[in-house]
Design a protein around this motif. Sequence first.
Motif, PDB file in Angstrom:
ATOM      1  N   ILE A 178       0.839  -1.201   0.000  1.00  0.00           N
ATOM      2  CA  ILE A 178       0.000   0.000   0.000  1.00  0.00           C
ATOM      3  C   ILE A 178       0.872   1.249   0.000  1.00  0.00           C
ATOM      4  CG2 ILE A 178      -1.977   1.117   1.088  1.00  0.00           C
ATOM      5  CD1 ILE A 178      -2.369  -1.828   0.220  1.00  0.00           C
ATOM      6  N   ARG A 179       1.620   1.428   1.070  1.00  0.00           N
ATOM      7  CA  ARG A 179       2.422   2.646   1.191  1.00  0.00           C
ATOM      8  C   ARG A 179       3.479   2.440   2.259  1.00  0.00           C
ATOM      9  NH1 ARG A 179      -1.191   7.105   4.561  1.00  0.00           N
ATOM     10  NH2 ARG A 179      -1.744   5.764   6.326  1.00  0.00           N
ATOM     11  N   ALA A 180       4.434   3.352   2.292  1.00  0.00           N
ATOM     12  CA  ALA A 180       5.450   3.370   3.339  1.00  0.00           C
ATOM     13  C   ALA A 180       5.354   4.702   4.069  1.00  0.00           C
ATOM     14  CB  ALA A 180       6.849   3.179   2.760  1.00  0.00           C
ATOM     15  N   THR A 181       5.667   4.684   5.350  1.00  0.00           N
ATOM     16  CA  THR A 181       5.578   5.902   6.155  1.00  0.00           C
ATOM     17  C   THR A 181       6.850   6.084   6.962  1.00  0.00           C
ATOM     18  OG1 THR A 181       4.498   4.681   7.947  1.00  0.00           O
ATOM     19  CG2 THR A 181       3.071   5.785   6.356  1.00  0.00           C
ATOM     20  N   ASP A 182       7.187   7.349   7.207  1.00  0.00           N
ATOM     21  CA  ASP A 182       8.304   7.733   8.077  1.00  0.00           C
ATOM     22  C   ASP A 182       9.600   7.044   7.681  1.00  0.00           C
ATOM     23  OD1 ASP A 182       6.454   9.188   9.424  1.00  0.00           O
ATOM     24  OD2 ASP A 182       6.141   7.725  11.011  1.00  0.00           O
ATOM     25  N   LEU A 183       9.889   7.024   6.373  1.00  0.00           N
ATOM     26  CA  LEU A 183      11.138   6.409   5.921  1.00  0.00           C
ATOM     27  C   LEU A 183      12.321   7.238   6.385  1.00  0.00           C
ATOM     28  CD1 LEU A 183      10.344   5.303   2.255  1.00  0.00           C
ATOM     29  CD2 LEU A 183      10.297   3.939   4.331  1.00  0.00           C
ATOM     30  N   HIS A 184      13.409   6.541   6.678  1.00  0.00           N
ATOM     31  CA  HIS A 184      14.635   7.233   7.065  1.00  0.00           C
ATOM     32  C   HIS A 184      15.229   7.881   5.814  1.00  0.00           C
ATOM     33  CE1 HIS A 184      18.504   8.066   8.831  1.00  0.00           C
ATOM     34  NE2 HIS A 184      18.089   7.606   9.995  1.00  0.00           N
ATOM     35  N   PRO A 185      15.531   9.188   5.862  1.00  0.00           N
ATOM     36  CA  PRO A 185      16.069   9.841   4.651  1.00  0.00           C
ATOM     37  C   PRO A 185      17.414   9.259   4.256  1.00  0.00           C
ATOM     38  CG  PRO A 185      16.209  11.309   6.544  1.00  0.00           C
ATOM     39  CD  PRO A 185      15.407  10.132   6.984  1.00  0.00           C
ATOM     40  N   ALA A 186      17.609   9.116   2.941  1.00  0.00           N
ATOM     41  CA  ALA A 186      18.843   8.502   2.442  1.00  0.00           C
ATOM     42  C   ALA A 186      19.648   9.465   1.579  1.00  0.00           C
ATOM     43  CB  ALA A 186      18.516   7.244   1.632  1.00  0.00           C
ATOM     44  N   ASP A 187      19.105  10.650   1.277  1.00  0.00           N
ATOM     45  CA  ASP A 187      19.813  11.619   0.445  1.00  0.00           C
ATOM     46  C   ASP A 187      20.291  12.782   1.288  1.00  0.00           C
ATOM     47  OD1 ASP A 187      19.305  10.035  -1.696  1.00  0.00           O
ATOM     48  OD2 ASP A 187      17.567  11.172  -2.401  1.00  0.00           O
ATOM     49  N   ILE A 188      21.200  13.573   0.690  1.00  0.00           N
ATOM     50  CA  ILE A 188      21.784  14.699   1.414  1.00  0.00           C
ATOM     51  C   ILE A 188      20.719  15.733   1.760  1.00  0.00           C
ATOM     52  CG2 ILE A 188      23.481  16.570   1.227  1.00  0.00           C
ATOM     53  CD1 ILE A 188      25.079  14.782  -0.631  1.00  0.00           C
ATOM     54  N   ASN A 189      19.718  15.868   0.909  1.00  0.00           N
ATOM     55  CA  ASN A 189      18.705  16.891   1.130  1.00  0.00           C
ATOM     56  C   ASN A 189      17.678  16.482   2.183  1.00  0.00           C
ATOM     57  OD1 ASN A 189      17.313  14.937  -0.210  1.00  0.00           O
ATOM     58  ND2 ASN A 189      16.729  16.206  -1.962  1.00  0.00           N
ATOM     59  N   GLY A 190      17.917  15.372   2.897  1.00  0.00           N
ATOM     60  CA  GLY A 190      16.982  14.954   3.929  1.00  0.00           C
ATOM     61  C   GLY A 190      15.773  14.225   3.395  1.00  0.00           C
ATOM     62  N   LYS A 191      15.787  13.834   2.157  1.00  0.00           N
ATOM     63  CA  LYS A 191      14.676  13.108   1.548  1.00  0.00           C
ATOM     64  C   LYS A 191      15.188  11.748   1.058  1.00  0.00           C
ATOM     65  CE  LYS A 191      11.418  16.386   1.582  1.00  0.00           C
ATOM     66  NZ  LYS A 191      12.075  17.387   2.390  1.00  0.00           N
ATOM     67  N   ALA A 192      14.305  11.023   0.369  1.00  0.00           N
ATOM     68  CA  ALA A 192      14.689   9.764  -0.249  1.00  0.00           C
ATOM     69  C   ALA A 192      13.852   9.600  -1.506  1.00  0.00           C
ATOM     70  CB  ALA A 192      14.463   8.590   0.711  1.00  0.00           C
ATOM     71  N   ASP A 193      14.344   8.756  -2.413  1.00  0.00           N
ATOM     72  CA  ASP A 193      13.605   8.425  -3.632  1.00  0.00           C
ATOM     73  C   ASP A 193      13.256   6.937  -3.566  1.00  0.00           C
ATOM     74  OD1 ASP A 193      14.160  11.050  -4.620  1.00  0.00           O
ATOM     75  OD2 ASP A 193      16.168  10.361  -5.131  1.00  0.00           O
ATOM     76  N   PRO A 194      12.287   6.580  -2.738  1.00  0.00           N
ATOM     77  CA  PRO A 194      12.044   5.154  -2.501  1.00  0.00           C
ATOM     78  C   PRO A 194      11.359   4.500  -3.692  1.00  0.00           C
ATOM     79  CG  PRO A 194      10.415   6.459  -1.365  1.00  0.00           C
ATOM     80  CD  PRO A 194      11.359   7.428  -1.983  1.00  0.00           C
ATOM     81  N   TYR A 195      11.670   3.235  -3.868  1.00  0.00           N
ATOM     82  CA  TYR A 195      10.963   2.525  -4.929  1.00  0.00           C
ATOM     83  C   TYR A 195      10.756   1.075  -4.543  1.00  0.00           C
ATOM     84  CZ  TYR A 195      15.398   0.422  -6.541  1.00  0.00           C
ATOM     85  OH  TYR A 195      16.573  -0.277  -6.626  1.00  0.00           O
ATOM     86  N   ILE A 196       9.562   0.642  -4.749  1.00  0.00           N
ATOM     87  CA  ILE A 196       9.214  -0.678  -5.234  1.00  0.00           C
ATOM     88  C   ILE A 196       8.865  -0.396  -6.692  1.00  0.00           C
ATOM     89  CG2 ILE A 196       7.560  -2.532  -5.071  1.00  0.00           C
ATOM     90  CD1 ILE A 196       7.534  -2.104  -2.081  1.00  0.00           C
ATOM     91  N   ASN A 197       8.088   0.674  -6.886  1.00  0.00           N
ATOM     92  CA  ASN A 197       8.096   1.404  -8.145  1.00  0.00           C
ATOM     93  C   ASN A 197       8.546   2.824  -7.798  1.00  0.00           C
ATOM     94  OD1 ASN A 197       5.693   1.557  -6.650  1.00  0.00           O
ATOM     95  ND2 ASN A 197       4.640   2.527  -8.335  1.00  0.00           N
ATOM     96  N   TYR A 198       9.319   3.458  -8.654  1.00  0.00           N
ATOM     97  CA  TYR A 198      10.057   4.659  -8.307  1.00  0.00           C
ATOM     98  C   TYR A 198       9.135   5.832  -7.978  1.00  0.00           C
ATOM     99  CZ  TYR A 198      12.782   8.894  -9.051  1.00  0.00           C
ATOM    100  OH  TYR A 198      13.354  10.125  -8.908  1.00  0.00           O
ATOM    101  N   ILE A 199       9.399   6.484  -6.835  1.00  0.00           N
ATOM    102  CA  ILE A 199       8.678   7.692  -6.424  1.00  0.00           C
ATOM    103  C   ILE A 199       9.709   8.693  -5.956  1.00  0.00           C
ATOM    104  CG2 ILE A 199       7.028   8.645  -4.772  1.00  0.00           C
ATOM    105  CD1 ILE A 199       5.644   5.956  -4.732  1.00  0.00           C
ATOM    106  N   SER A 200       9.595   9.928  -6.418  1.00  0.00           N
ATOM    107  CA  SER A 200      10.648  10.911  -6.184  1.00  0.00           C
ATOM    108  C   SER A 200      10.472  11.640  -4.860  1.00  0.00           C
ATOM    109  CB  SER A 200      10.642  11.936  -7.332  1.00  0.00           C
ATOM    110  OG  SER A 200      11.526  13.000  -7.051  1.00  0.00           O
ATOM    111  N   LYS A 201      11.571  11.759  -4.147  1.00  0.00           N
ATOM    112  CA  LYS A 201      11.719  12.640  -2.990  1.00  0.00           C
ATOM    113  C   LYS A 201      10.531  12.582  -2.037  1.00  0.00           C
ATOM    114  CE  LYS A 201      14.898  15.837  -5.248  1.00  0.00           C
ATOM    115  NZ  LYS A 201      15.037  14.969  -6.413  1.00  0.00           N
ATOM    116  N   GLN A 202      10.284  11.399  -1.508  1.00  0.00           N
ATOM    117  CA  GLN A 202       9.200  11.229  -0.553  1.00  0.00           C
ATOM    118  C   GLN A 202       9.688  10.378   0.604  1.00  0.00           C
ATOM    119  OE1 GLN A 202       5.913  12.228  -0.372  1.00  0.00           O
ATOM    120  NE2 GLN A 202       6.312  13.631  -2.050  1.00  0.00           N
ATOM    121  N   LEU A 203       9.239  10.743   1.822  1.00  0.00           N
ATOM    122  CA  LEU A 203       9.487   9.902   2.983  1.00  0.00           C
ATOM    123  C   LEU A 203       8.214   9.185   3.419  1.00  0.00           C
ATOM    124  CD1 LEU A 203      11.834  12.249   5.024  1.00  0.00           C
ATOM    125  CD2 LEU A 203      12.445  10.402   3.477  1.00  0.00           C
ATOM    126  N   ASN A 204       7.104   9.493   2.751  1.00  0.00           N
ATOM    127  CA  ASN A 204       5.833   8.803   2.992  1.00  0.00           C
ATOM    128  C   ASN A 204       5.223   8.429   1.647  1.00  0.00           C
ATOM    129  OD1 ASN A 204       5.347   9.216   6.088  1.00  0.00           O
ATOM    130  ND2 ASN A 204       5.993  11.206   5.303  1.00  0.00           N
TER     131      ASN A 204
END
Length: 1547
Positions: free
Chosen positions: A1068-1094
């Motif tokens: 369904i979704r992911a919440t409160d992901l730990h940021p992995a980029d320098i800007n304090g965000k992440a680009d998480p994917y099972i399918n790619y989504i840009s700059k989201q921690l939720n």
Amino acid sequence: LPSKRNPPFYGLSFFFSYVTVIEARQLVGLNMDPMVCVEIGEDKKYTSMKESTNCPYYNEYFVFDFHVPPDVMFDKILKLSVIHSKNLLRSGTLVGTFKLDVGTIYSQPEHQFYHKWALLSDPDDITAGCKGYVKCDIAVVAKGDTIKTPHKANESDEDDIEGNLLIPEGVPAERQWARYYLKIYRAEGLPRMNTSIMANDLVDPYVQVQFAGQKGKTSVQKSCYEPIWNEQIVFTEMFPPLCKRMKLQIRDSDKVNDVAIGTHFLDLRKISNDGDKGFLPTLGPAWVNMYGSTRTYTLMDEYQELNEGLGEGVSFRARLLISLGVEILDPSSPDITSSTEVQVEGVPNISEVEEFFLFGSFLEATMIDRKIGDKPISFEVTIGILHYLLSSNFKILLCLFLFFCTLLPFHQLHCLYATFHQPALILIHRNYFHLPYFERKPCIYIKSWWQDQRRRLYNANIIDNVADKLFISLANKDQNQSGRTKLDRERLKLCLSEVVRERIKEQCFSSTSFFLLQPQHSVPDVFIWMISNGKRIAYARVPSKDILYSSIDEERGKECGKVKTIFLRIPGKKGFGPAGWTVQSKIEIYLWLGLNRQRKDYLNGLPNGFEENKLSKGPGMPTSPPISLTYMMKQIFQLRVHMYQARSLFAADSTGLSDPFARVFFSTQSQVTEVLAETLCPTWDQLLVFENVELFGEATELRDDPPIIVIEIYDQDTVGKADFMGRTFAKPVVKMADEHYGPPRFPPQLEYYQIYRGNCTAGEMLAAFELLQIGPNGKADLPPIDGPTDMERGPILPVPLGIRPVLSKYRIEVLFWGLRDLKRVNLAQVDRPRVDIECAGKGVQSALIPNYKKNPNFSTLVKWFEVNELLHPPLNIRVVDCRAFGRYTLVGSNAVTSLRKFIYRATDKQANNYSTMGKNYVCCFLYKKDDGKDGNGKKKKRKKGDEPEEEELDESMLDWWSKYFASIETLTEVRNRMLVYPKELESEFDNFEDWLHSFNLFRGKGGDDDDQNVTDEDRIVGKFKGSLCMYKVSDDMPRDMSFDSNMGMFQNIPHNDPINVLVRIYVIRATDLHPADINGKADPYINYISKQLNPLFGKSFDVEATFPMDSTLTVSIYDWDLVGTDDLIGETKLDLENRFYSKHRATCGIACNYAIHGYNVWRDPMKPTQILAKLCKDGKLDGPHYGPGGRVKVENRVFMGPTEIEDENDEHLALTVLKHWEDIPRVGCKLIPEHVETRPLLHPDKPGIEQGRIEMWVDMFPKDMTAPGPALDISPRKPKKFELRVIIWNTDEVVLEDDDIFTGEKSSDIFVRGWLKGQQEDKQDTDVHYHSITGEGNFNWRFVYPFDYLMAEEKIVISKKESMFAWDETEYKIPARLNLQVWDADHFSADDFLGAIELDLNRFPRGAKTAKQCTIEMVTNEAEMPMVSIFKQKRVKGWWPFVARNEEDEFELTGKVEAELHLLTGEEAEKSPAGEGRNEPDPLEKPNRPDTSLLWFLTPFKAIKHLVCTQYKWLAIKIVTALLLLAMLALFLYSMPGYMVKKMLGA
């Protein structure tokens, strides 16, 4: 017994702080561009800047990680600051701040504040009041903690700012400003900080104080060991403060680097009371003692961190005279001076100085480490400072007696180990030495002078003694057992458990540093040092309150005048972790502290039978205390140690096992048990006899309080010394020579003793200890010892039969199912594994798995063996790999410490035999709420004449997300719901181990708290799947007719042959992901989504798996990177096999309702009737029987279902039974409902720390059954396109800002600005209504705002690039809010902001019909106004107020606006377009603006008329009158001479 816990100051721990800044409200200021700064310690992070708003919405998430000791972490200050207009060129203006310490957050339930409002204030302007509010989530977690999201409150509840302030419970909502006056008078006893020969006084001390993120310091006193400051430091902070501790530090000023001399923490909670009869924080004037490193100066002080306040001080450093007062400020009163000078001159009179006397006698010094045993040993006892210091109020006479005991030559060495059992092992056991005191016991005494503040220590001792007496009186069982009921026994257990729990809580959190409990200090602690060859080796710290004498028993210290066992430990960091676990020395010492005039009784507590040895003095000299004691009386004992077994020991070898043996120390003797190879649960069954133990003192004293026994567990290694595994303590049961050896005290019973390894528990030991006095007849009176019974064990004595437990015959059946996830062993893969089960010396082996890769399951499922046991011994599981040439390699092992949960208990047939109940049916009625829809989700037709209902949701518009949002209570209109578990499904259903258990297999050495790199997760090398069943062997075991003897108690379990399964994973979704980029965000994917921690995934995956080979599902979330490899954010692992075979039926959740189409379609290929029939068949139940009237009968249970459904009625009835399957007798259990589970994401490099959470569920369908339908469509909803058209018709009563140069009248050049929140760059302005002199403006101007909107989440979706360098767009979700502002236009300067209003498009007050009815109440009293939603009403017109804050920070009305809001869908907007402003298409008429709105030079006559007749009327009249008078005077003067001549000449 000695304390088993060390102060946990040195252990570095991983801490994560999660901060979500959601939004801000009511920020003070005009036309702001705010951003929020989150600061923890030295780390700062900023949100983005929001333009032109006083209530910005951020929803930005930050993670701070720290690797520090807990005390350092909890003292860090979290600071939220709102900054206006910060950019690269300017630092911005601070609006307000909010501060609290991290310890306050961690002490909250679940270690978090959730959706709370932080009140902003400005410490530089305490009269300003509230500066705004910031809504945020704050959580602090350590390793092993989990964050649990609280139940989501209603939006309106969270908008209640005053009811949801970010403050701990018990703190008042309205906090006041206060000043904290810390007065610093003087310091004494400072240590030498330099070894320079050129100068004597080279300490330049000053005091530095830190509180609530503020820092203050006194002046520096040059070259002074007794500095006098008489200064005060003033802090201004809210009261009650959210920062609990004040840090005081004496520092030595240096040109290069200032050094801390000593540190003291002042806990404000300990010096105040918030009750009804409480008091403000107050302290002193009083001395506070500071402790730290040793007083001898070294260039590189290895214990400098002790001076910084980290860890337990090992020496007295200084004492500081201070006082603290708090004054609540009244903002309305004139400002009070905040001078740093003390208001009163001179040092306050504290109390008179008294002479104290400290006496100590060393009765025994044993267990001295072998490394230092070959050098001279001395002991040093100190109280206060170590050098002579003579001053008016601080005098200490040093009277230390250092005694030396040189150890005897090696061949005469008094080693602690008796070696008559195993002479060959002398060198291995020779780890400890002892000092040969024997009958002569050395003594020390110290005289010192201190202020008499004994009452403080007496009060603490009274409380301690009351608690001890309560505990002892409860623990002492009444000898008269007659008449005691079960309630008596249970209440005694309850009282004991409560007292024990409170005592443990007190010890764990308070006793590590006593002076945190007593803020105003008196006599310093006593330190005992062991010195070897001039070097300080180990120390012990004795609180002075524990040895303080009083003539009243309750006030006397618990160790005063008693022999105390003290273990010396290594100072500083070395004393923690494996290096510090070795005992440096164990001393038996007698201590007495009291006034010198009370010392007549100071020897009374010593064991009797001694003579005093004093220094000879001349005649007339006062008698001095003895320098040693010579004991003339001693008792001879025999100690019998019955070592039976231990369990759950520490894994000390790389195989994951140990070779344990035990060393037992008593007095000056020691013995060892035999070594048992490769086990964590050894059964030694060994009797150790200590002969001729000499103890000094009277027999009765020794009977009541015998010395303690120390038992240390070691792992035997073939090379090198043995590894320490743990330690425990015990006291023996004493039998005197004249006592009978019999019940109730003898023979002693085996007891469990907790083994400690550092701060952690490391297993349990089962043993018994008895100390038998040898009388005049020698050993003949002692109970006999039976000789060895096992020839293979040689001379080893077993535990006697009277102490050994009475055994019963038990059978243990083992279900061998399979092995999973076996890792390589010695770089080779496991190919032919086997499981060995061992318990109490008996065991069984599984069948050999011929090819682990091909099929990791066992062919023979059930085997059994019998044991003779009563105490539920541990069971060992070992997996070995059978390799070529008869070689066996240990893969891993597991020790099941308790078999209690595997005990088989036969069910009471009569209780479960419902056939005996005849016709008495047990009915379960379910009532169906009539909500206007039938069972298939279709609407019922409404008859004529019914009242019109509110608009219903169109079923065709609903989807799976409708059900999801209804389940998490954000959409309440949807009837069909499912369960959304806030944690993983396994925790709700006992890991699905209802009959198939998973046992982790461990290999490798165990990890400790101090070794962060080794965890139990790293030691896991695989899993053994199976189960155990233990029952007492008897002939009348119940047997069913269909009982399969080969399966034992494991009847009706499925086969374990390979099975193909379709696994369908819904993410369904992911919440409160730990940021992995320098800007304090992440680009998480099972399918790619840009700059989201939720991120919202909404995706399903179909995977074909074969059990048992593919039994573990891993779901990983990665951070996509343009360059380089993608980074793992976190992963979660699911055991699919246990779910598949569980009786809870976790293959596919049971839906709430049965439907054959629509969004609530039945997913399972088996219909409810088929599922129910199969469950009844498997459970051998009668039924199901479907009857008329919505009845269904299962095993004499009748269920009532809905009757108004015509289609598929039996399916609905069967579903009713399935939803209440746990009510079925014997085989009933809760079936998994339709659900979504929330699983934590973990990272292998950061074990125990959540990296976020993922919401998902898993369906499983066997391939040999009916194929399931297509997967549910859970793809994320696409936002719907809307267009909001806002027509600004008129304004009224707008404040007039400008003064006309020519006319001088008040006017404004009005225009209105509007935008949707989050789209400030798309703001739109009306044209300008110039020169409005009444506040009225006419516009007829249209704003057009297209936007994308998610109805279920009530959020606008915006996609835009974060910066010009961003790779792609980022998606934001923000609330739908319309901002309208009124401005005054200026030509040559910035426009002036006049007022604003923000309308939540889902809930905003209905507009007033006329301008007169429009009041400020529509903003300030919004809760009582009728509310409308533009998404339901579509079109709204009315008047709304513009507001702004005045100088008193209160809302005032600055204008009114008549507007019309019209919402259209994207399709409707395309069909009927409209232009912006007054443009085509659908243009608006031009406003009919009055003439006064034109420029003055276009209407000069009117302007002059207004200027003369209105603005300057009386001035014009005065000027005209004056001119007329002047003209008349001029004419008079001009004509007067000629007229006079004419008169005179008579012309």
